[in-house]
Design a protein around this motif. Structure first.
Motif, PDB file in Angstrom:
ATOM      1  N   LEU A  13       0.812  -1.218   0.000  1.00  0.00           N
ATOM      2  CA  LEU A  13       0.000   0.000   0.000  1.00  0.00           C
ATOM      3  C   LEU A  13       0.845   1.269   0.000  1.00  0.00           C
ATOM      4  CD1 LEU A  13      -2.720  -1.082   2.574  1.00  0.00           C
ATOM      5  CD2 LEU A  13      -3.089  -0.571   0.160  1.00  0.00           C
ATOM      6  N   ILE A  14       2.042   1.207   0.542  1.00  0.00           N
ATOM      7  CA  ILE A  14       2.886   2.397   0.644  1.00  0.00           C
ATOM      8  C   ILE A  14       3.274   2.859  -0.752  1.00  0.00           C
ATOM      9  CG2 ILE A  14       5.094   3.293   1.496  1.00  0.00           C
ATOM     10  CD1 ILE A  14       4.715   1.350   3.882  1.00  0.00           C
ATOM     11  N   GLY A  15       3.038   4.146  -0.999  1.00  0.00           N
ATOM     12  CA  GLY A  15       3.325   4.732  -2.302  1.00  0.00           C
ATOM     13  C   GLY A  15       2.135   4.734  -3.246  1.00  0.00           C
ATOM     14  N   ARG A  16       1.063   4.041  -2.896  1.00  0.00           N
ATOM     15  CA  ARG A  16      -0.133   3.995  -3.741  1.00  0.00           C
ATOM     16  C   ARG A  16      -0.903   5.304  -3.643  1.00  0.00           C
ATOM     17  NH1 ARG A  16       0.067  -0.250  -7.268  1.00  0.00           N
ATOM     18  NH2 ARG A  16       0.949  -2.004  -6.160  1.00  0.00           N
ATOM     19  N   LEU A  17      -1.648   5.617  -4.710  1.00  0.00           N
ATOM     20  CA  LEU A  17      -2.508   6.788  -4.699  1.00  0.00           C
ATOM     21  C   LEU A  17      -3.880   6.397  -4.180  1.00  0.00           C
ATOM     22  CD1 LEU A  17      -1.619   8.502  -8.073  1.00  0.00           C
ATOM     23  CD2 LEU A  17      -0.767   9.031  -5.785  1.00  0.00           C
ATOM     24  N   ALA A  18      -4.499   7.324  -3.458  1.00  0.00           N
ATOM     25  CA  ALA A  18      -5.834   7.118  -2.912  1.00  0.00           C
ATOM     26  C   ALA A  18      -6.631   8.400  -3.106  1.00  0.00           C
ATOM     27  CB  ALA A  18      -5.751   6.762  -1.428  1.00  0.00           C
ATOM     28  N   GLU A  19      -7.930   8.327  -2.860  1.00  0.00           N
ATOM     29  CA  GLU A  19      -8.797   9.505  -2.958  1.00  0.00           C
ATOM     30  C   GLU A  19      -9.345   9.829  -1.581  1.00  0.00           C
ATOM     31  OE1 GLU A  19     -13.160  10.719  -4.676  1.00  0.00           O
ATOM     32  OE2 GLU A  19     -12.091   9.090  -5.643  1.00  0.00           O
ATOM     33  N   GLU A  27      -7.573  14.291  10.252  1.00  0.00           N
ATOM     34  CA  GLU A  27      -8.061  12.910  10.112  1.00  0.00           C
ATOM     35  C   GLU A  27      -9.310  12.852   9.254  1.00  0.00           C
ATOM     36  OE1 GLU A  27      -8.572  11.322  14.024  1.00  0.00           O
ATOM     37  OE2 GLU A  27      -6.426  11.282  14.409  1.00  0.00           O
ATOM     38  N   GLY A  28      -9.496  11.708   8.607  1.00  0.00           N
ATOM     39  CA  GLY A  28     -10.664  11.484   7.773  1.00  0.00           C
ATOM     40  C   GLY A  28     -10.593  10.103   7.156  1.00  0.00           C
ATOM     41  N   SER A  29     -11.213   9.945   5.974  1.00  0.00           N
ATOM     42  CA  SER A  29     -11.247   8.650   5.297  1.00  0.00           C
ATOM     43  C   SER A  29     -10.703   8.780   3.882  1.00  0.00           C
ATOM     44  CB  SER A  29     -12.681   8.132   5.225  1.00  0.00           C
ATOM     45  OG  SER A  29     -13.195   7.920   6.516  1.00  0.00           O
ATOM     46  N   VAL A  30     -10.006   7.722   3.445  1.00  0.00           N
ATOM     47  CA  VAL A  30      -9.518   7.651   2.071  1.00  0.00           C
ATOM     48  C   VAL A  30      -9.944   6.326   1.458  1.00  0.00           C
ATOM     49  CG1 VAL A  30      -7.548   9.161   2.491  1.00  0.00           C
ATOM     50  CG2 VAL A  30      -7.251   6.703   2.719  1.00  0.00           C
ATOM     51  N   PHE A  31     -10.034   6.307   0.130  1.00  0.00           N
ATOM     52  CA  PHE A  31     -10.438   5.110  -0.609  1.00  0.00           C
ATOM     53  C   PHE A  31      -9.256   4.646  -1.445  1.00  0.00           C
ATOM     54  CE2 PHE A  31     -12.711   2.920  -4.085  1.00  0.00           C
ATOM     55  CZ  PHE A  31     -13.497   2.071  -3.331  1.00  0.00           C
ATOM     56  N   VAL A  32      -8.789   3.420  -1.193  1.00  0.00           N
ATOM     57  CA  VAL A  32      -7.661   2.860  -1.935  1.00  0.00           C
ATOM     58  C   VAL A  32      -7.896   1.369  -2.127  1.00  0.00           C
ATOM     59  CG1 VAL A  32      -6.260   2.532   0.138  1.00  0.00           C
ATOM     60  CG2 VAL A  32      -5.137   2.690  -2.055  1.00  0.00           C
ATOM     61  N   TRP A  33      -7.614   0.854  -3.321  1.00  0.00           N
ATOM     62  CA  TRP A  33      -7.758  -0.562  -3.654  1.00  0.00           C
ATOM     63  C   TRP A  33      -9.133  -1.112  -3.305  1.00  0.00           C
ATOM     64  CZ3 TRP A  33      -2.713  -3.491  -2.054  1.00  0.00           C
ATOM     65  CH2 TRP A  33      -1.745  -3.274  -3.008  1.00  0.00           C
ATOM     66  N   GLY A  34     -10.179  -0.314  -3.513  1.00  0.00           N
ATOM     67  CA  GLY A  34     -11.534  -0.777  -3.266  1.00  0.00           C
ATOM     68  C   GLY A  34     -11.936  -0.817  -1.807  1.00  0.00           C
TER      69      GLY A  34
END
Length: 69
Positions: A13-19, A27-34
């Motif tokens: 996961l390190i280095g991956r892009l997320a939204e 703090e909050g929430s991000v969406f990565v790899w579904g």
């Protein structure tokens, strides 16, 4: 196969892009790899919808920064 980059688990996961799905302040929430993850921004507030890069993963929480443009 031994020289391929890691593609699974925390290291993958390190280095991956997320939204950012919610504003990150810090703090909050991000969406990565579904998946939706709890996240903390290290470089100031990030607006909802912005791209972020995963810097670290500890347990079920990610540390992220703004993605380079």
């Amino acid at each position: 196969a031994q020289t391929w980059p890691v593609a699974t688990g925390r290291e993958g996961l390190i280095g991956r892009l997320a939204e950012a799905r919610t504003p990150l302040d810090p703090e909050g929430s991000v969406f990565v790899w579904g998946e939706l993850w709890r996240a903390t921004a290290v470089d100031g507030p990030i607006a909802q919808g912005e791209q972020v890069e995963v810097v670290a993963v500890e347990g079920l929480r990610m540390t992220v920064k703004r993605a380079p443009k």
